[in-house]
Motif scaffolding. Sequence first.
Motif, PDB file in Angstrom:
ATOM      1  N   GLN A 230       0.839  -1.205   0.000  1.00  0.00           N
ATOM      2  CA  GLN A 230       0.000   0.000   0.000  1.00  0.00           C
ATOM      3  C   GLN A 230       0.877   1.259   0.000  1.00  0.00           C
ATOM      4  O   GLN A 230       0.564   2.250   0.647  1.00  0.00           O
ATOM      5  CB  GLN A 230      -0.946  -0.008   1.211  1.00  0.00           C
ATOM      6  N   GLY A 231       1.982   1.207  -0.733  1.00  0.00           N
ATOM      7  CA  GLY A 231       2.894   2.348  -0.760  1.00  0.00           C
ATOM      8  C   GLY A 231       2.295   3.596  -1.366  1.00  0.00           C
ATOM      9  O   GLY A 231       2.666   4.717  -0.998  1.00  0.00           O
ATOM     10  N   PHE A 232       1.373   3.421  -2.308  1.00  0.00           N
ATOM     11  CA  PHE A 232       0.720   4.576  -2.920  1.00  0.00           C
ATOM     12  C   PHE A 232      -0.562   4.897  -2.147  1.00  0.00           C
ATOM     13  O   PHE A 232      -1.671   4.691  -2.637  1.00  0.00           O
ATOM     14  CB  PHE A 232       0.408   4.296  -4.391  1.00  0.00           C
ATOM     15  N   ASN A 233      -0.389   5.399  -0.947  1.00  0.00           N
ATOM     16  CA  ASN A 233      -1.550   5.653  -0.104  1.00  0.00           C
ATOM     17  C   ASN A 233      -1.783   7.157   0.051  1.00  0.00           C
ATOM     18  O   ASN A 233      -0.894   7.978  -0.170  1.00  0.00           O
ATOM     19  CB  ASN A 233      -1.373   4.981   1.264  1.00  0.00           C
ATOM     20  N   ARG A 234      -2.999   7.488   0.443  1.00  0.00           N
ATOM     21  CA  ARG A 234      -3.380   8.895   0.539  1.00  0.00           C
ATOM     22  C   ARG A 234      -2.589   9.633   1.617  1.00  0.00           C
ATOM     23  O   ARG A 234      -2.172  10.780   1.419  1.00  0.00           O
ATOM     24  CB  ARG A 234      -4.885   9.019   0.804  1.00  0.00           C
ATOM     25  N   SER A 235      -2.378   9.000   2.757  1.00  0.00           N
ATOM     26  CA  SER A 235      -1.669   9.678   3.846  1.00  0.00           C
ATOM     27  C   SER A 235      -0.275  10.118   3.417  1.00  0.00           C
ATOM     28  O   SER A 235       0.141  11.257   3.642  1.00  0.00           O
ATOM     29  CB  SER A 235      -1.566   8.746   5.061  1.00  0.00           C
ATOM     30  N   ARG A 236       0.462   9.211   2.794  1.00  0.00           N
ATOM     31  CA  ARG A 236       1.813   9.528   2.328  1.00  0.00           C
ATOM     32  C   ARG A 236       1.769  10.616   1.258  1.00  0.00           C
ATOM     33  O   ARG A 236       2.560  11.575   1.287  1.00  0.00           O
ATOM     34  CB  ARG A 236       2.475   8.271   1.770  1.00  0.00           C
ATOM     35  N   THR A 237       0.851  10.467   0.315  1.00  0.00           N
ATOM     36  CA  THR A 237       0.770  11.405  -0.801  1.00  0.00           C
ATOM     37  C   THR A 237       0.416  12.805  -0.319  1.00  0.00           C
ATOM     38  O   THR A 237       1.019  13.800  -0.751  1.00  0.00           O
ATOM     39  CB  THR A 237      -0.265  10.908  -1.830  1.00  0.00           C
ATOM     40  N   GLU A 238      -0.553  12.901   0.588  1.00  0.00           N
ATOM     41  CA  GLU A 238      -0.938  14.211   1.113  1.00  0.00           C
ATOM     42  C   GLU A 238       0.187  14.830   1.934  1.00  0.00           C
ATOM     43  O   GLU A 238       0.425  16.047   1.849  1.00  0.00           O
ATOM     44  CB  GLU A 238      -2.207  14.073   1.956  1.00  0.00           C
ATOM     45  N   ALA A 239       0.885  14.001   2.713  1.00  0.00           N
ATOM     46  CA  ALA A 239       1.984  14.522   3.529  1.00  0.00           C
ATOM     47  C   ALA A 239       3.089  15.103   2.652  1.00  0.00           C
ATOM     48  O   ALA A 239       3.593  16.205   2.910  1.00  0.00           O
ATOM     49  CB  ALA A 239       2.535  13.417   4.423  1.00  0.00           C
ATOM     50  N   LEU A 240       3.472  14.392   1.618  1.00  0.00           N
ATOM     51  CA  LEU A 240       4.516  14.885   0.722  1.00  0.00           C
ATOM     52  C   LEU A 240       4.037  16.109  -0.057  1.00  0.00           C
ATOM     53  O   LEU A 240       4.771  17.090  -0.223  1.00  0.00           O
ATOM     54  CB  LEU A 240       4.943  13.779  -0.242  1.00  0.00           C
ATOM     55  N   HIS A 241       2.797  16.066  -0.530  1.00  0.00           N
ATOM     56  CA  HIS A 241       2.225  17.173  -1.292  1.00  0.00           C
ATOM     57  C   HIS A 241       2.228  18.454  -0.455  1.00  0.00           C
ATOM     58  O   HIS A 241       2.703  19.512  -0.907  1.00  0.00           O
ATOM     59  CB  HIS A 241       0.809  16.810  -1.720  1.00  0.00           C
ATOM     60  N   ASN A 242       1.716  18.367   0.759  1.00  0.00           N
ATOM     61  CA  ASN A 242       1.628  19.555   1.619  1.00  0.00           C
ATOM     62  C   ASN A 242       3.012  20.053   2.032  1.00  0.00           C
ATOM     63  O   ASN A 242       3.248  21.263   2.102  1.00  0.00           O
ATOM     64  CB  ASN A 242       0.783  19.240   2.847  1.00  0.00           C
TER      65      ASN A 242
END
Length: 292
Positions: A182-194
């Motif tokens: 589940q490496g492509f998950n929302r939590s990781r993506t949002e954290a990096l994006h922000n």
Amino acid sequence: MTEQLRLMAVHAHPDDESSKGAATMAKYVDEGVDVLVATCTGGERGSILNPKLKGDTYIEENIHEVRRKEMDEAREILGVKQSWLGFVDSGLPEGDPLPPLPEGCFALQDVDEAAGALVKLIREFRPHVVTTYDENGGYPHPDHIMTHKISMVAFDHAADTEKYPESEFGPAWQPQKLYYNQGFNRSRTEALHNALLDAGMDSPYGDWLERWEKMGIHERTLTTYVPCGDHFEIRDKALIAHATQIDPEGGWFRIPLEFQRKVWPTEEYELAKSLVETSLPEDDLFAGIRDN
């Protein structure tokens, strides 16, 4: 424990192993874990996604051979073992209506029969932990979904000598845990994006988040966060080895490694099945196994 720990990662195509859980595998290799990648297909119907290689006649005519060589290089970089299950890439159907899948491809195989090839490999390698894709395949590629199906059957029946006789598939073996990547998950993506926006940098994730919102994709249950930031560079080198699939100047590599390590230094998994006791959340795929 005195026995060497063993991890098997089941993937659909060559390159999937380098984009999903590669830093985790490299970390465990460094710790002395025996790691085997099971690649279901040869990637024969994969498109050439690196714009610098599009139009190369040799590659187009020899894509299967080229992708095997790319896999060899990535395997060496990661320090893992690798086996081909021998199925034929189904391709990604496109259009409306979607065209039928090609005859004989992986996604059209009988699930129990196809799982037999993975059962045989599990019994030979004897992994304690298996990683694979969730029921959606991570994304709905027919080969990813089929990989999920045969992984579930193989995990549940690797020790079933009536369904898969030892005379044909080898001595029974039961893995102890099964995880979904589940490496492509929302939590990781949002954290990096922000974090990128806060730092005044461009983010490649804005389009991802908008697309996920429109598609109604929700966060999966993340149970296991493996600290592997020190191995992100190996992950990227292995991914770049798949030159037909990855542009080394593309979006995968726009974020500095030190920035990634600071903001999100783990790879994530969803514990799908466990035959040992463990406490969630985990930071180790072998939690509950090491001392058992």
